[in-house]
Scaffold this motif. Structure first.
Motif, PDB file in Angstrom:
ATOM      1  N   THR A 218      49.770  30.034  41.318  1.00 51.45           N
ATOM      2  CA  THR A 218      49.080  28.874  40.733  1.00 51.45           C
ATOM      3  C   THR A 218      47.880  29.349  39.921  1.00 51.45           C
ATOM      4  N   LEU A 219      47.422  28.447  39.085  1.00 50.80           N
ATOM      5  CA  LEU A 219      46.284  28.758  38.233  1.00 50.80           C
ATOM      6  C   LEU A 219      45.063  29.104  39.086  1.00 50.80           C
ATOM      7  N   GLY A 220      44.833  28.303  40.135  1.00 49.57           N
ATOM      8  CA  GLY A 220      43.686  28.528  41.007  1.00 49.57           C
ATOM      9  C   GLY A 220      43.767  29.888  41.684  1.00 49.57           C
ATOM     10  N   GLU A 221      44.949  30.195  42.197  1.00 51.88           N
ATOM     11  CA  GLU A 221      45.155  31.479  42.856  1.00 51.88           C
ATOM     12  C   GLU A 221      44.922  32.634  41.865  1.00 51.88           C
ATOM     13  N   ALA A 222      45.375  32.439  40.645  1.00 50.15           N
ATOM     14  CA  ALA A 222      45.219  33.488  39.633  1.00 50.15           C
ATOM     15  C   ALA A 222      43.739  33.759  39.367  1.00 50.15           C
ATOM     16  N   TYR A 223      42.955  32.695  39.254  1.00 52.16           N
ATOM     17  CA  TYR A 223      41.521  32.905  39.011  1.00 52.16           C
ATOM     18  C   TYR A 223      40.848  33.519  40.236  1.00 52.16           C
ATOM     19  N   ARG A 224      41.315  33.105  41.408  1.00 48.48           N
ATOM     20  CA  ARG A 224      40.708  33.668  42.615  1.00 48.48           C
ATOM     21  C   ARG A 224      40.962  35.179  42.674  1.00 48.48           C
ATOM     22  N   LEU A 225      42.192  35.557  42.397  1.00 49.47           N
ATOM     23  CA  LEU A 225      42.536  36.977  42.509  1.00 49.47           C
ATOM     24  C   LEU A 225      41.911  37.824  41.409  1.00 49.47           C
ATOM     25  N   ILE A 226      41.762  37.247  40.230  1.00 50.11           N
ATOM     26  CA  ILE A 226      41.226  38.071  39.151  1.00 50.11           C
ATOM     27  C   ILE A 226      39.731  38.320  39.366  1.00 50.11           C
ATOM     28  N   HIS A 227      39.068  37.358  40.023  1.00 53.16           N
ATOM     29  CA  HIS A 227      37.642  37.546  40.297  1.00 53.16           C
ATOM     30  C   HIS A 227      37.390  38.251  41.632  1.00 53.16           C
ATOM     31  N   ARG A 228      38.341  38.128  42.559  1.00 54.67           N
ATOM     32  CA  ARG A 228      38.090  38.685  43.873  1.00 54.67           C
ATOM     33  C   ARG A 228      39.363  39.322  44.435  1.00 54.67           C
ATOM     34  N   PRO A 229      39.803  40.388  43.797  1.00 54.59           N
ATOM     35  CA  PRO A 229      41.031  41.030  44.272  1.00 54.59           C
ATOM     36  C   PRO A 229      40.755  41.753  45.584  1.00 54.59           C
ATOM     37  N   THR A 230      41.743  41.751  46.452  1.00 51.78           N
ATOM     38  CA  THR A 230      41.553  42.542  47.668  1.00 51.78           C
ATOM     39  C   THR A 230      42.436  43.779  47.647  1.00 51.78           C
ATOM     40  N   THR A 231      43.536  43.712  46.939  1.00 52.23           N
ATOM     41  CA  THR A 231      44.332  44.925  46.782  1.00 52.23           C
ATOM     42  C   THR A 231      44.530  45.163  45.294  1.00 52.23           C
ATOM     43  N   PRO A 232      44.819  46.404  44.920  1.00 53.20           N
ATOM     44  CA  PRO A 232      45.000  46.702  43.492  1.00 53.20           C
ATOM     45  C   PRO A 232      46.139  45.888  42.872  1.00 53.20           C
ATOM     46  N   GLU A 233      47.103  45.432  43.667  1.00 53.21           N
ATOM     47  CA  GLU A 233      48.229  44.665  43.108  1.00 53.21           C
ATOM     48  C   GLU A 233      47.814  43.247  42.735  1.00 53.21           C
ATOM     49  N   ASP A 234      46.694  42.788  43.281  1.00 54.07           N
ATOM     50  CA  ASP A 234      46.267  41.422  42.984  1.00 54.07           C
ATOM     51  C   ASP A 234      45.960  41.228  41.510  1.00 54.07           C
ATOM     52  N   ARG A 237      48.991  40.665  39.264  1.00 59.41           N
ATOM     53  CA  ARG A 237      49.618  39.371  39.580  1.00 59.41           C
ATOM     54  C   ARG A 237      48.846  38.236  38.919  1.00 59.41           C
ATOM     55  N   ALA A 238      47.530  38.325  39.020  1.00 57.36           N
ATOM     56  CA  ALA A 238      46.688  37.299  38.420  1.00 57.36           C
ATOM     57  C   ALA A 238      46.812  37.341  36.898  1.00 57.36           C
ATOM     58  N   ARG A 239      46.763  38.546  36.386  1.00 59.04           N
ATOM     59  CA  ARG A 239      46.838  38.728  34.938  1.00 59.04           C
ATOM     60  C   ARG A 239      48.159  38.184  34.394  1.00 59.04           C
ATOM     61  N   ARG A 240      49.210  38.398  35.155  1.00 60.14           N
ATOM     62  CA  ARG A 240      50.511  37.958  34.695  1.00 60.14           C
ATOM     63  C   ARG A 240      50.522  36.443  34.518  1.00 60.14           C
ATOM     64  N   ARG A 241      49.999  35.720  35.506  1.00 64.14           N
ATOM     65  CA  ARG A 241      49.994  34.270  35.384  1.00 64.14           C
ATOM     66  C   ARG A 241      49.137  33.833  34.191  1.00 64.14           C
ATOM     67  N   LEU A 242      47.950  34.434  34.070  1.00 67.41           N
ATOM     68  CA  LEU A 242      47.026  33.973  33.031  1.00 67.41           C
ATOM     69  C   LEU A 242      47.533  34.342  31.640  1.00 67.41           C
ATOM     70  N   ALA A 243      48.089  35.546  31.498  1.00 64.60           N
ATOM     71  CA  ALA A 243      48.601  35.970  30.194  1.00 64.60           C
ATOM     72  C   ALA A 243      49.819  35.127  29.832  1.00 64.60           C
ATOM     73  N   PHE A 244      50.691  34.942  30.799  1.00 62.09           N
ATOM     74  CA  PHE A 244      51.892  34.161  30.538  1.00 62.09           C
ATOM     75  C   PHE A 244      51.513  32.746  30.109  1.00 62.09           C
ATOM     76  N   ASP A 245      50.507  32.227  30.770  1.00 57.06           N
ATOM     77  CA  ASP A 245      50.021  30.905  30.445  1.00 57.06           C
ATOM     78  C   ASP A 245      49.595  30.782  28.986  1.00 57.06           C
ATOM     79  N   GLU A 246      48.831  31.760  28.543  1.00 54.79           N
ATOM     80  CA  GLU A 246      48.367  31.725  27.158  1.00 54.79           C
ATOM     81  C   GLU A 246      49.531  31.778  26.186  1.00 54.79           C
ATOM     82  N   LEU A 247      50.466  32.685  26.490  1.00 53.31           N
ATOM     83  CA  LEU A 247      51.601  32.850  25.599  1.00 53.31           C
ATOM     84  C   LEU A 247      52.462  31.588  25.589  1.00 53.31           C
TER      85      LEU A 247
END
Ligand code: ADP
Ligand code: MG
Length: 718
Positions: A218-234, A237-247
């Protein structure tokens, strides 16, 4: 896009009490964790409200491990294991002094109860005033040792957090675009205090089933992870949602527009029976190359339909785009309708006119030229001819867009060298319709290669044809870069070519003498006539000559009554004189890469070997890099790629004029795969809900129109 305005709450209705729950529109100074005086610093970074804060994305992350005390760092020295990137520790500045030695160096000592840490800054003299003794700082870097002393070289540092720091396991620390007044750490603290609340307020505009299908969080989850990642994979994942969204949003806009064109606008069908096809080709003084034939087929196919053609024709300089355009225009005229060709300059309009007139000399087609320099009386008669249909084909500049110009039955419009026109102008010509939903077919031509990613985005509603082959018998232009000291030899060679009956161009940066020490057209002509070209017929050509004078010079140059033109870059676009075989570009380091490639394209258009000489003693690294690049390749696509590398994508063709917001997260061409998926999904989606009017699409539609409505001209779609 979310923004301060999306929640519908206007900021002035908000109660400025700290107990009031935040809205996305809440102004930064009213947010928890942000000092009352900090508003200006945030605003300077474009952050006015909570939504802006959420949109302020980290530009990188640091894997850092917070240590409890300086003594702990000792064990890390020389540790090559796959640990965190940096170690961080908090202490107090004990002393500062400028260092000695050849390099600028500032040294400071940071201490706590457990020990001392030397901080060394090379080539950053400005850090000194931020390291006053007594300041508590959080520093981070890779610990090392020098003369037995523990040290960090060029560490990052920021004010120590108010709360005491405990040692924590390695974490990903977002590093934000920051300013001196607002360091990354302060932004991080503000984010920490507000992230959960902001994310909870965020509504997702993508329907859940779609999200699941594409495995998007979700959009909310994406913003949460991009600002506060806990693992490098976060982060990915966040970037994918946000980039895909823009495109996806952009593609939806593009597809909406395309759908609108297909569904509601019609253009006259222009059948091409084999006889017409044959008769048109017979007008051309050569046979088409395979690439030209292919493109002529694509265009012919488009024109047969009542769906308005909207096609971009790309072909390097000299690839022979003009006859392809002429083919389309003649199909229109064969059907008893009109055609228009719009060129970026008067010189080019006049050249197209004379070339096309020659090819159609034996026909009854009536062709006229319309530019800003037409006399009022002449212009009036042209207007009458266009309105009555007496004139079949008009060639002109943007003067064709004038209010008073009405066509009787315009079926094909060709726009040459599109990079000179903004998207807005394209829209204008398109809207010249006699009846509400009647539009002409449109062909846009450009020699500027557009990388695929761009043609799918900015120009995403265009179909693209490419001429990727040159007319036969052309060998690539030879390009040489030489220093000024060699110019005598270069001009001697030009004089030799002239003696053999060839012609040439000399390009200089400006029209009139200036105190910049640059060569100007007139001085340079006099200089050449007094020396190296004393036996040649030399004339000047530049943008300030009036139309008649320019015409006269071009005509005489074409008739070979002039040997050498000393010109400004007015000859850059499209000038086609095959007998001109050599171009000398003075102070070539002052020109852009695309411009140099265009200029070079003026030669090598006939049977003789083309030669382009760049004369310069470049003073900047950039200038030298451009000369190297242009000398290295003849391929327009390569040149465009190099141009992109040297200048960065912001400068790129069309990106500016398009008025589209740049992507914040998506990166092209890296995200090309997502772009293609987004494009496909957007097409299917719009097919099914052309105006995104279904209730589940309401928020999406709102954000789409807000983000791209204006730039894409979606006003009449919604
Ligand atoms: P550009 O694509 O740069 O606009 P032009 O249309 O001006 O190129 O064509 C460049 C030159 O090549 C012109 O002199 C044109 O007459 C010539 N030309 C175009 N097509 C062919 C062809 N198939 N065979 C031979 N010459 C051609
Ligand atoms: Mg051209």
């Amino acid at each position: 896009m979310i923004s301060c305005a999306t929640t519908g709450d206007s900021p002035d209705r908000r109660k400025p009490l700290s107990t009031t729950p935040s809205q996305l529109t809440t102004l930064v100074e009213d947010l928890p964790g942000i000092g009352p005086g900090a508003g200006d610093a945030f605003r300077q970074l474009g952050i006015r409200c909570l939504a802006d804060l959420l949109l302020h994305l980290p530009n990188r992350y640091e894997r850092s491990q917070q240590h409890a005390c300086i003594a702990e760092l000792d064990a890390l020295v020389g540790d090559e294991s796959d640990g965190p990137d940096v170690a961080a520790v908090v202490g107090e500045i004990a002393s500062v002094r400028p260092g000695f030695g050849r390099r600028s160096k500032v040294e400071a000592v940071l201490e706590d109860d457990t020990g001392q840490l030397r901080l060394v800054f090379f080539n950053q003299p400005w850090v000194r005033h931020r390291l006053q003794p007594g300041r508590r700082l959080r520093v981070s870097g890779r610990p090392g040792r020098f003369s037995g002393q523990l040290q960090l070289v060029n560490p990052r540092f920021e004010p120590a957090p108010e709360t005491p720091v405990a040692a924590v396991a390695a974490q990903l620390l977002p590093i934000y675009p920051a300013s001196e007044a607002l360091p990354s750490a302060t932004i991080r603290e503000a984010m920490a205090a507000n992230l959960d609340e902001a994310v909870a307020l965020l509504e997702d505009h993508l329907p859940e089933d779609y999200r699941q299908q594409r495995e998007l969080i979700t959009l909310g989850e994406a913003y949460r992870l991009i600002h506060r990642p806990t693992t490098p994979e976060d982060v990915p994942r966040a970037r994918r949602r946000l980039a895909f969204d823009e495109l996806l949003l952009l593609q939806l806009g593009v597809m909406m527009k395309r759908h609108h064109r297909h569904a509601t606008l019609v253009a006259p069908a222009l059948p091409r029976d084999p006889e017409r096809h044959r008769r048109i080709l017979a007008r051309f003084p050569f046979s088409l190359t395979a690439a030209q034939q292919r493109v002529v087929d694509e265009i012919g196919h488009d024109l047969e339909s009542t769906t308005p053609m909207n096609r971009l024709l790309q072909g390097d300089v000299g690839s022979g785009k003009t006859v392809v355009a002429l083919y389309a225009m003649l199909l229109s005229i064969a059907e008893g309708r009109q055609a228009a060709l719009m060129a970026p300059t008067e010189i080019l309009a006049e050249q197209h006119h004379s070339a096309i007139r020659d090819m159609l000399a034996e026909s009854r087609v009536r062709i006229e030229v319309l530019t800003a320099s037409c006399s009022t009386a002449h212009r009036r008669s042209l207007e009458n001819g266009l309105a009555s249909g007496e004139i079949d084909m008009v060639i002109g500049t943007h003067a064709l867009l004038g209010e008073s110009i009405q066509f009787k039955d315009l079926a094909v419009v060709v726009i040459d060298e599109q990079h000179r026109f903004g998207v807005q102008q394209r829209a204008l010509l398109r809207s010249r319709r006699d009846e509400e939903h009647q539009v002409p077919h449109q062909l846009v031509m450009t020699a500027t290669p557009i990388p695929r990613t761009l043609s799918l985005t900015i120009f995403g509603d265009l179909d693209v044809s490419v001429i990727d082959e040159r007319p036969p018998g052309r060998s690539p232009v030879i390009t040489r870069a030489v220093g000024k000291a060699e110019s005598a030899r270069v001009y001697h060679h030009l004089a030799e070519r002239v003696q053999q009956g060839q012609q040439g161009y000399v390009v200089v940066p400006m029209i009139e003498a200036s105190d910049h020490g640059l060569t100007d057209v007139h001085t340079h002509r006099d200089h050449l006539l007094a020396g190296p070209l004393k036996d040649c017929r030399v004339e000047v050509m530049h943008g300030r000559l009036d139309a008649a004078a320019r015409d006269d010079v071009m005509d005489r140059f074409r008739r070979r009554e002039i040997d050498v033109l000393v010109a400004t870059t007015v000859i850059e676009v499209g000038i086609d004189v095959p007998n001109a075989t050599m171009i000398i570009i003075e102070q070539a380091d002052r020109f852009g890469l695309a411009q140099l490639h265009q200029l070079r394209g003026r030669v090598g258009r006939g049977d003789y070997q083309g030669l382009c000489v760049l004369v310069a003693d470049p003073v900047t690294e950039d200038g030298a890099a451009r000369l190297d690049a242009i000398a290295e390749t003849n391929d327009g696509f390569r040149v465009a790629e190099r141009d992109l590398e040297l200048r960065g994508p912001g400068e790129l063709f069309g990106a500016r004029q398009s008025g589209l917001a740049p992507f914040r997260v998506a990166r092209l061409p890296d995200d090309l795969q997502w772009l293609l998926v987004a494009r496909q999904d957007a097409a299917a989606w719009i097919e099914q809900d052309p105006r995104l009017s279904q209730p589940t699409h309401a928020l999406l539609r709102k954000r789409l129109l807000k983000a791209h409505g204006e730039a894409l001209g979606l006003g009449d779609v919604g």
